[in-house]
Design an enzyme around this catalytic site. Structure first.
Site, short mmCIF file in Angstrom:
data_model
loop_
_atom_site.label_atom_id
_atom_site.label_comp_id
_atom_site.label_asym_id
_atom_site.label_seq_id
_atom_site.Cartn_x
_atom_site.Cartn_y
_atom_site.Cartn_z
N GLU A 117 78.08 9.79 38.26
CA GLU A 117 78.47 11.29 37.51
C GLU A 117 79.54 12.13 37.83
OE1 GLU A 117 76.53 11.34 34.93
OE2 GLU A 117 74.51 10.87 34.88
N ASP A 151 73.87 -1.02 36.60
CA ASP A 151 73.12 0.18 37.27
C ASP A 151 71.78 0.04 36.54
OD1 ASP A 151 73.61 0.74 34.46
OD2 ASP A 151 74.55 2.55 34.78
N ASN A 168 80.13 12.85 29.20
CA ASN A 168 80.61 13.63 30.59
C ASN A 168 81.44 12.88 31.54
OD1 ASN A 168 78.91 11.72 31.85
ND2 ASN A 168 77.69 13.37 32.88
N HIS A 199 81.12 9.74 32.55
CA HIS A 199 80.61 9.02 33.84
C HIS A 199 81.04 7.49 33.31
CE1 HIS A 199 76.14 8.60 31.88
NE2 HIS A 199 77.03 7.41 31.40
P1 PGA Z 1 76.08 4.63 25.35
O1 PGA Z 1 76.15 5.06 26.86
O2 PGA Z 1 76.91 3.33 25.21
O3 PGA Z 1 74.76 4.38 24.89
O4 PGA Z 1 76.83 5.76 24.44
C1 PGA Z 1 77.50 4.85 27.60
C2 PGA Z 1 77.31 5.32 28.98
O5 PGA Z 1 76.40 6.15 29.18
O6 PGA Z 1 77.84 4.70 29.85
#
Ligand code: PGA
Length: 240
Positions: free
Chosen positions: A142, A67, A135, A137
């Site tokens: 999302e 992404d 959450n 995702h």
């Molecule tokens: P993080 O993010 O590794 O910074 O916790 C993970 C994500 O949002 O996929």
């Protein structure tokens, strides 16, 4: 889903890094799906160490990132283009034409999604590395994202923007949209490696592993994949 529980972030990083090292040694022409965020940084450090030690080369490796934020110039310190350059690409011998990150700076973003999706359809990702949002995702898919989505323009959940505020000076500066691989693209990888660290991930890890397969928890789609491995440290495994 295979679950590997390790003691801490350091062990998480070396275990994930070793699995990727093994793949590159076995298959020097492999295609990797890559993730950004705090979690994979230690695994990238591990890969850079192994490259410097002469154990692996990225010369024939192809990469596809999950992404990219919309509206940030690629040179912006928080763009995922810059993240990959700083954390992995500039340290190893990967060829510029072999690395792919959605282009979401400006212009026709739907056309950028379509172009990225066409590249993904023509590729076979051998291993897709994933983090997980608090959450649930994956990528920037999302909660509520249909499992049959391919690369698309997404609106970031409030929770995601709050979680990522730590990288920016204020919440207002966190982009509101992104281009992300869809869940369908992610599930097409031959193998998936999801890594999670810390107590803040315990709830979503528990939902992903033991909860129902539901669009409300995008990572639960991994239950449908025949070769998904999850590496969690003890804190992230607290509710399993
Ligand atoms: P993080 O993010 O590794 O910074 O916790 C993970 C994500 O949002 O996929």
């Amino acid at each position: 889903m295979k679950i590997i529980t390790v003691k801490n972030y350091q062990e998480l990083s070396s275990t994930a890094g070793q699995l990727i090292t093994d793949l590159i040694r076995r298959q020097p022409h492999c295609t990797l799906g890559l993730a950004t965020g705090s979690t994979p940084q230690g695994a990238y450090d591990y890969l850079v160490e192994r490259y410097r030690a002469g154990d692996i080369s990225f010369r024939e490796v192809q990469t596809f990132n999950l992404d990219e934020y919309c509206g940030l110039p690629r040179s912006h310190p928080q763009s995922y283009f810059r993240f990959m350059h700083d954390n992995l690409f500039r340290h190893v011998d990967i060829q510029p034409e072999n690395r792919h990150i959605p282009c979401a700076e400006n212009g026709d973003l739907q056309a950028q999604c379509d172009a990225y999706n066409a590249l993904l359809r023509a590729a076979t990702v051998d291993l897709q590395l994933l983090g997980i949002g608090s959450n649930g995702h994956i990528g920037f898919c999302e909660p509520g994202t249909p499992f049959d989505r391919e690369t698309f323009l997404t609106r970031l959940a409030d929770k995601t923007r709050q979680d990522n505020q730590r990288f920016f000076d204020s919440l207002d500066e966190v982009p509101t949209t992104a281009i992300t691989m869809g869940i369908k693209n992610i599930l097409q990888a031959k193998s998936i490696l999801l890594i999670a660290s810390g107590r803040g991930k315990a709830e979503c890890i528990s939902q992903m592993v033991n909860g129902p397969v539901t669009e409300a928890v995008p990572a639960s789609a991994l239950q449908l994949h025949p070769d998904a491995t999850v590496i969690v440290d003890e804190a992230a495994a607290a509710l399993l």
